[in-house]
Design an enzyme around this catalytic site. Structure first.
Site, PDB file in Angstrom:
ATOM      1  N   ASP A 223     -54.469  95.329  48.659  1.00 19.81           N
ATOM      2  CA  ASP A 223     -54.349  96.394  47.654  1.00 19.81           C
ATOM      3  C   ASP A 223     -55.415  97.462  47.875  1.00 19.81           C
ATOM      4  OD1 ASP A 223     -53.056  97.614  45.528  1.00 19.81           O
ATOM      5  OD2 ASP A 223     -54.292  96.651  44.007  1.00 19.81           O
TER       6      ASP A 223
ATOM      7  N   LYS B  89     -67.776  90.138  34.817  1.00 23.17           N
ATOM      8  CA  LYS B  89     -66.327  90.151  34.679  1.00 23.17           C
ATOM      9  C   LYS B  89     -65.941  88.862  33.972  1.00 23.17           C
ATOM     10  CE  LYS B  89     -62.258  90.289  37.724  1.00 23.17           C
ATOM     11  NZ  LYS B  89     -61.855  90.433  39.144  1.00 23.17           N
TER      12      LYS B  89
ATOM     13  N   GLY C  11     -65.221  98.254  30.774  1.00 24.64           N
ATOM     14  CA  GLY C  11     -63.781  98.434  30.802  1.00 24.64           C
ATOM     15  C   GLY C  11     -63.070  97.128  30.535  1.00 24.64           C
TER      16      GLY C  11
ATOM     17  N   GLY D 164     -58.830  90.445  31.144  1.00 26.05           N
ATOM     18  CA  GLY D 164     -60.269  90.299  30.992  1.00 26.05           C
ATOM     19  C   GLY D 164     -60.951  91.627  30.778  1.00 26.05           C
TER      20      GLY D 164
ATOM     21  N   VAL E  94     -64.865  93.883  31.716  1.00 24.92           N
ATOM     22  CA  VAL E  94     -66.070  93.993  32.526  1.00 24.92           C
ATOM     23  C   VAL E  94     -67.170  94.561  31.647  1.00 24.92           C
ATOM     24  CG1 VAL E  94     -67.095  94.935  34.622  1.00 24.92           C
ATOM     25  CG2 VAL E  94     -64.661  94.389  34.566  1.00 24.92           C
TER      26      VAL E  94
ATOM     27  N   GLY F 168     -58.948  95.039  30.935  1.00 22.53           N
ATOM     28  CA  GLY F 168     -57.589  95.029  31.449  1.00 22.53           C
ATOM     29  C   GLY F 168     -56.791  93.962  30.737  1.00 22.53           C
ATOM     30  N   GLY F 169     -55.642  93.644  31.300  1.00 18.20           N
ATOM     31  CA  GLY F 169     -54.752  92.728  30.627  1.00 18.20           C
ATOM     32  C   GLY F 169     -55.288  91.319  30.513  1.00 18.20           C
TER      33      GLY F 169
END
Length: 374
Positions: A190, A95, A73, A78, A80, A75-76
């Protein structure tokens, strides 16, 4: 049928794998054979799905010991990656920061902060960090245990609700991780179903792993300098405590409130507080009492424990994770049951997944909205 083709140059341009491809983790040869024709090493299957765009990291050797064999996957800040440790011959999750993220000092410092923080946590219900380092090209990476299973979010999206005994059993394991974090002066900030991962293990029963400490805060001991601006509110509005919404100092009781929201959703199939905007949700947390749980939750003591966790004042909640765990143990099943017919999958959480289907698979990190977590 081809048997072997193209050594993969470290950092060079690479092709997208196709079904049936296998990779030699030792030399990087892609093949369909069970053993590398060049060095005789056993090859490994290449897990999917890979994204449609070319993946320049496929087959890359990272830090001389991790061979990239799959994509989990992004994200903004980095991505994984599924990797093979050449020394131990085990699958791990890497990661890695995007190259352009290294120019942002706060992103790099938060990445280092997460690595240091997780390296100090040893509880079996917390995701483990094996290694932290820098590639030959100067890119930071974090090596973590590779989890197999699904997030609690995926379970709730599929099943709607959980049996009370299962919800309590999951919460008790989460509280074990929170108790250790609290003892180290760490507040997660979180906690939500996306960050509660149900791991498939041999023997059938599942084990909970608390993941993504990317916006966790050290509140005691040798705490580093602040990684967020004073008074900045971070987290996910539906699971934030009143004091977190107000930007006040936090301790473990804020995480216990978030877990109370998680428990409420597990039992009711809905959130206790909702609204059309983040601000509306935040105001509900501050001003409204949670609606009653469904009538079929016929255990007043259990319901009382959930409502205590959701108290507006931190002083009216459980004083510690251990206290809340002790209260819930009498209501918990002996084991967390696996989903019937479930198969092990390489994980990806919704913050890094590209499709809803990928939420059911594995990744150990997500991207927090507006935050520099990877």
């Amino acid at each position: 049928m081809r048997q072997s083709w193209t050594h993969v140059p470290t950092g060079g341009p690479l092709q997208r794998p196709v079904p049936g491809d296998r990779l030699c983790p030792t030399c990087g040869t892609v093949t369909v054979a069970a053993a590398c024709l060049d060095d005789g090493s056993a090859t490994v299957g290449l897990p999917g799905p890979w994204p449609e765009r070319p993946q320049p990291r496929f087959g890359q050797l990272v830090a001389g010991r991790y061979r990239i064999i799959g994509w989990l996957g992004s994200g903004g800040f980095g991505e994984v990656l599924d990797a093979w440790h050449l020394g131990t011959r085990q699958r791990v999750a890497l990661k890695m920061l995007h190259s352009d993220a290294h120019s942002r000092a706060n992103v790099v410092e938060r990445f280092r902060h997460e690595a240091r923080l997780l390296a100090g946590l040893r509880h079996p219900n917390t995701v483990r960090v094996h290694d932290f380092g820098e590639t030959e090209a100067g890119e930071l990476f974090l090596c973590m245990e590779r989890l197999e299973g699904e997030s609690l979010e995926a379970v709730l999206e599929r099943d709607g609700r959980l049996a009370p005994g299962q919800a309590a059993a999951i919460a008790v394991e989460v509280l074990g991780a929170l108790a250790e974090a609290s003892a180290c002066g760490v507040v997660h900030r979180d906690l939500k179903p996306d960050h509660v991962f149900l791991c498939d293990v041999p023997g059938g029963a599942r084990v909970v792993k608390v993941i993504d400490f990317g916006i966790a805060k050290v509140v005691a001991g040798d705490a580093p300098g602040p990684l967020t601006a004073e008074g900045l509110v971070v987290g996910t509005p539906h699971y934030m405590s009143p004091e977190q919404i107000r930007g006040e100092a936090l301790d473990v009781r804020s995480d216990l409130y978030a877990l109370g929201v998680v428990l409420y959703r597990c039992l009711a199939g809905r959130l206790p507080f909702d609204g059309p905007t983040g601000l509306a949700v935040a105001m509900a947390h501050l001003q409204q009492a949670p609606p009653p749980l469904p009538d079929d939750i016929d255990d007043p003591r259990f319901e009382g424990h959930v409502l205590q966790a959701l108290a507006k004042s931190a002083g009216q909640r459980f004083a510690s994770a251990a206290d809340m765990a002790a209260a819930l143990k009498d209501h918990a099943d002996a084991a967390i049951q696996p989903r019937a017919g479930a198969t092990a999958a390489a994980l990806a959480g919704p913050g890094v997944a590209t499709t809803r289907a990928q939420r059911r698979h594995a990744v150990v990190v997500q991207v927090a909205d507006g935050e520099a977590a990877v």
